[in-house]
Design a protein around this motif. Sequence first.
Motif, PDB file in Angstrom:
ATOM      1  N   VAL A   1      -1.250 -12.275   2.376  1.00 48.79           N
ATOM      2  CA  VAL A   1      -1.131 -11.102   1.499  1.00 48.79           C
ATOM      3  C   VAL A   1      -1.348  -9.812   2.300  1.00 48.79           C
ATOM      4  N   LEU A   2      -2.248  -9.866   3.288  1.00 51.59           N
ATOM      5  CA  LEU A   2      -2.491  -8.661   4.091  1.00 51.59           C
ATOM      6  C   LEU A   2      -1.249  -8.298   4.916  1.00 51.59           C
ATOM      7  N   LEU A   3      -0.561  -9.319   5.452  1.00 50.67           N
ATOM      8  CA  LEU A   3       0.662  -9.067   6.231  1.00 50.67           C
ATOM      9  C   LEU A   3       1.723  -8.390   5.373  1.00 50.67           C
ATOM     10  N   VAL A   4       1.815  -8.868   4.118  1.00 52.26           N
ATOM     11  CA  VAL A   4       2.804  -8.258   3.203  1.00 52.26           C
ATOM     12  C   VAL A   4       2.440  -6.789   2.959  1.00 52.26           C
ATOM     13  N   ILE A   5       1.126  -6.550   2.726  1.00 45.58           N
ATOM     14  CA  ILE A   5       0.684  -5.172   2.448  1.00 45.58           C
ATOM     15  C   ILE A   5       0.970  -4.264   3.652  1.00 45.58           C
ATOM     16  N   ILE A   6       0.628  -4.780   4.861  1.00 43.10           N
ATOM     17  CA  ILE A   6       0.863  -3.959   6.067  1.00 43.10           C
ATOM     18  C   ILE A   6       2.350  -3.649   6.198  1.00 43.10           C
ATOM     19  N   PHE A   7       3.158  -4.698   5.953  1.00 42.78           N
ATOM     20  CA  PHE A   7       4.608  -4.495   6.068  1.00 42.78           C
ATOM     21  C   PHE A   7       5.105  -3.393   5.116  1.00 42.78           C
ATOM     22  N   TYR A   8       4.654  -3.465   3.861  1.00 40.26           N
ATOM     23  CA  TYR A   8       5.164  -2.460   2.893  1.00 40.26           C
ATOM     24  C   TYR A   8       4.553  -1.094   3.118  1.00 40.26           C
ATOM     25  N   GLU A   9       3.329  -1.045   3.685  1.00 42.85           N
ATOM     26  CA  GLU A   9       2.745   0.261   4.050  1.00 42.85           C
ATOM     27  C   GLU A   9       3.663   0.944   5.065  1.00 42.85           C
ATOM     28  N   LEU A  10       4.121   0.152   6.054  1.00 41.10           N
ATOM     29  CA  LEU A  10       5.016   0.711   7.082  1.00 41.10           C
ATOM     30  C   LEU A  10       6.315   1.185   6.450  1.00 41.10           C
ATOM     31  N   VAL A  11       6.812   0.321   5.509  1.00 39.10           N
ATOM     32  CA  VAL A  11       8.093   0.682   4.862  1.00 39.10           C
ATOM     33  C   VAL A  11       7.948   2.000   4.103  1.00 39.10           C
ATOM     34  N   TRP A  12       6.824   2.168   3.373  1.00 37.53           N
ATOM     35  CA  TRP A  12       6.621   3.422   2.618  1.00 37.53           C
ATOM     36  C   TRP A  12       6.499   4.600   3.583  1.00 37.53           C
ATOM     37  N   GLN A  13       5.759   4.336   4.708  1.00 36.11           N
ATOM     38  CA  GLN A  13       5.549   5.431   5.665  1.00 36.11           C
ATOM     39  C   GLN A  13       6.880   5.903   6.257  1.00 36.11           C
ATOM     40  N   LEU A  14       7.758   4.904   6.513  1.00 40.93           N
ATOM     41  CA  LEU A  14       9.045   5.266   7.113  1.00 40.93           C
ATOM     42  C   LEU A  14       9.901   6.079   6.137  1.00 40.93           C
TER      43      LEU A  14
ATOM     44  N   TYR B   1      15.869   2.817   0.056  1.00 42.22           N
ATOM     45  CA  TYR B   1      16.002   3.226  -1.347  1.00 42.22           C
ATOM     46  C   TYR B   1      14.822   2.646  -2.114  1.00 42.22           C
ATOM     47  N   LYS B   2      13.981   3.527  -2.662  1.00 44.90           N
ATOM     48  CA  LYS B   2      12.657   3.116  -3.128  1.00 44.90           C
ATOM     49  C   LYS B   2      12.655   2.076  -4.262  1.00 44.90           C
ATOM     50  N   PRO B   3      13.538   2.220  -5.243  1.00 47.91           N
ATOM     51  CA  PRO B   3      13.486   1.175  -6.297  1.00 47.91           C
ATOM     52  C   PRO B   3      13.745  -0.236  -5.745  1.00 47.91           C
ATOM     53  N   ILE B   4      14.610  -0.329  -4.720  1.00 48.91           N
ATOM     54  CA  ILE B   4      14.883  -1.650  -4.149  1.00 48.91           C
ATOM     55  C   ILE B   4      13.651  -2.163  -3.404  1.00 48.91           C
ATOM     56  N   VAL B   5      13.026  -1.247  -2.635  1.00 47.08           N
ATOM     57  CA  VAL B   5      11.809  -1.625  -1.903  1.00 47.08           C
ATOM     58  C   VAL B   5      10.758  -2.098  -2.893  1.00 47.08           C
ATOM     59  N   THR B   6      10.616  -1.331  -3.985  1.00 44.62           N
ATOM     60  CA  THR B   6       9.607  -1.663  -4.994  1.00 44.62           C
ATOM     61  C   THR B   6       9.869  -3.058  -5.582  1.00 44.62           C
ATOM     62  N   ALA B   7      11.127  -3.258  -5.978  1.00 41.39           N
ATOM     63  CA  ALA B   7      11.464  -4.552  -6.589  1.00 41.39           C
ATOM     64  C   ALA B   7      11.222  -5.682  -5.604  1.00 41.39           C
ATOM     65  N   SER B   8      11.664  -5.442  -4.315  1.00 44.98           N
ATOM     66  CA  SER B   8      11.494  -6.515  -3.324  1.00 44.98           C
ATOM     67  C   SER B   8      10.006  -6.791  -3.100  1.00 44.98           C
ATOM     68  N   MET B   9       9.193  -5.728  -3.118  1.00 48.10           N
ATOM     69  CA  MET B   9       7.762  -5.924  -2.875  1.00 48.10           C
ATOM     70  C   MET B   9       7.146  -6.812  -3.971  1.00 48.10           C
ATOM     71  N   ILE B  10       7.538  -6.525  -5.210  1.00 45.86           N
ATOM     72  CA  ILE B  10       6.979  -7.325  -6.304  1.00 45.86           C
ATOM     73  C   ILE B  10       7.432  -8.784  -6.184  1.00 45.86           C
ATOM     74  N   ILE B  11       8.721  -8.947  -5.817  1.00 44.38           N
ATOM     75  CA  ILE B  11       9.226 -10.328  -5.653  1.00 44.38           C
ATOM     76  C   ILE B  11       8.498 -11.033  -4.512  1.00 44.38           C
ATOM     77  N   VAL B  12       8.291 -10.296  -3.389  1.00 43.79           N
ATOM     78  CA  VAL B  12       7.605 -10.913  -2.243  1.00 43.79           C
ATOM     79  C   VAL B  12       6.176 -11.284  -2.635  1.00 43.79           C
ATOM     80  N   PHE B  13       5.502 -10.393  -3.381  1.00 43.52           N
ATOM     81  CA  PHE B  13       4.135 -10.720  -3.840  1.00 43.52           C
ATOM     82  C   PHE B  13       4.146 -11.984  -4.700  1.00 43.52           C
TER      83      PHE B  13
END
Length: 494
Positions: free
Chosen positions: A35-48, A52-64
């Motif tokens: 779970v920490l790896l997923v969080i770090i990954f999405y932190e980087l994605v948000w920072q970058l 397209y944010k809705p896709i990132v958001t949806a993918s993050m929820i699916i990955v979780f």
Amino acid sequence: MAKPTPTSKAAPPSKSARPDLSSVPASWSQALTSVLLVIIFYELVWQLDFFYKPIVTASMIIVFMAIIAINAFRFGVKPALVVALIANIYTIYAYAGPTRSLAPINSLLRAEWLALVLFYAPAIIIGYLRERVDESIFKERQARSMAEQEQLRLTTILQQLPVGVVIAEASSGKVIFGNQYLEQLLSSTHTPVRDESEAVPLQEWPMRQVIEGQTLQSEEFTYNHAGHDHVLRVSGTPIYNSLGEITAGVVIIDDITVEKELQQRKDDFLSMVSHELKTPLTSLKMYIQLASRQIREDNLPASASLVKANAQADKLTQMIADMLSLARTQSGKLEYRFEPVDVAVLAKQVINDIQPTIPTHQLVLQAKPVPAIMADPDRITQVLINLITNAVKYSPQADKVIIDISSVNKQIQLSVQDFGIGIKSDAKKRIFERFYQAEQRQGQTFPGLGIGLYLCSEIVKQHHGKIWLESKYGSGSTFFVSLPFKQPKVSKKG
Ligand code: ADP
């Protein structure tokens, strides 16, 4: 020969083998790392801030959801719930945090019910199912391990038994188990069992009868090997499945050759001793009779000592007759001469003959008229004398013995009843065995050889009859003999 394969180095089921997944540290660290790896990954994605944010958001929820499901599947409910909680907190942070990028969806995710459905419910349901599966696998393994232990124990016992044990498959007759004793037996005898892979030549082997559904009880078989007869005592029973079909047969074999030889030597010795005793005893009896006649002729008063000596000589004669009969029974040389016999008349004669030698007891004969049967009068006399002398011997405090003769259901039934010491129920089962003597009360001893009743039962058997007893310990016994009206007409050997 079939060797058992001790399969189980199987360890006994230990408590630590229980699927208590939460107690396994590796599962926790792996769950948290994922779970920490997923969080770090999405932190980087948000920072970058590149996708397209809705896709990132949806993918993050699916990955979780996927991470939660995988952890639930691998480690059970507790680690998955912790992962779900962390995922839930992170999604709230992502909404409230500096990026605020999840605002539209997180407003929904913050609602407890959606978090419950997307994160917590899969953690609980998948984790729970996983644990149930683990538990049933564990139980099955435990049952298998216990069955293996049980089989090992049984195999060890069977291997150590001092008798040969063979188990053969019913369908093919193949030997599937044979113990060490059997191997020894096979090296010294020649029995048809040779090799595990070889089908047993059924026609040669008692296993055939067992596989066909028969039960063998201590039956004796003789096998000849290199000019030597081996006597085997064989018992066997079929093994049935739940449908009542025979699946296998088990046969137990004991080599009793040595026992038989010893028995034979004992019988030979007995026969020799009784023969040697017979001649001097006959002379002794003759001298007693001569002396009695001399006294009578000289009109001297009768000598009580001579009467007693005569009675003792009679007892000894009877004992020797029993010993000789026993030896002859064992060697199959006891002859039977069947002729029409009125058992009631015979009993009367026997009683008249022996009553004078039994001053302590009155022999009461209750005889109804019975038809003559084909029997050997000498042997039936032997049975009567044995039963009557026993009745007298084992009732020292009593003063009468009742002998009853009647016909019941086309059988002559004779009984000898005493009012003596009686017989304990455990002794009843063995009383007709050769050399068996029941244990007596302390201080009580009765002379005897333990062969009288065995002989009676052998004689009765040769007459196709039955012998049995009823007894109450302490108050007396009744021995019964029944002889069928119809007897074989030819004389035969016992
Ligand atoms: P024995 O020579 O010892 O009398 P038997 O074969 O005649 O041998 O009897 C076997 C045993 O059965 C005896 O030792 C005795 O213990 C018991 N027995 C036989 N008859 C009687 C009886 N009438 N009452 C009590 N015990 C008896």
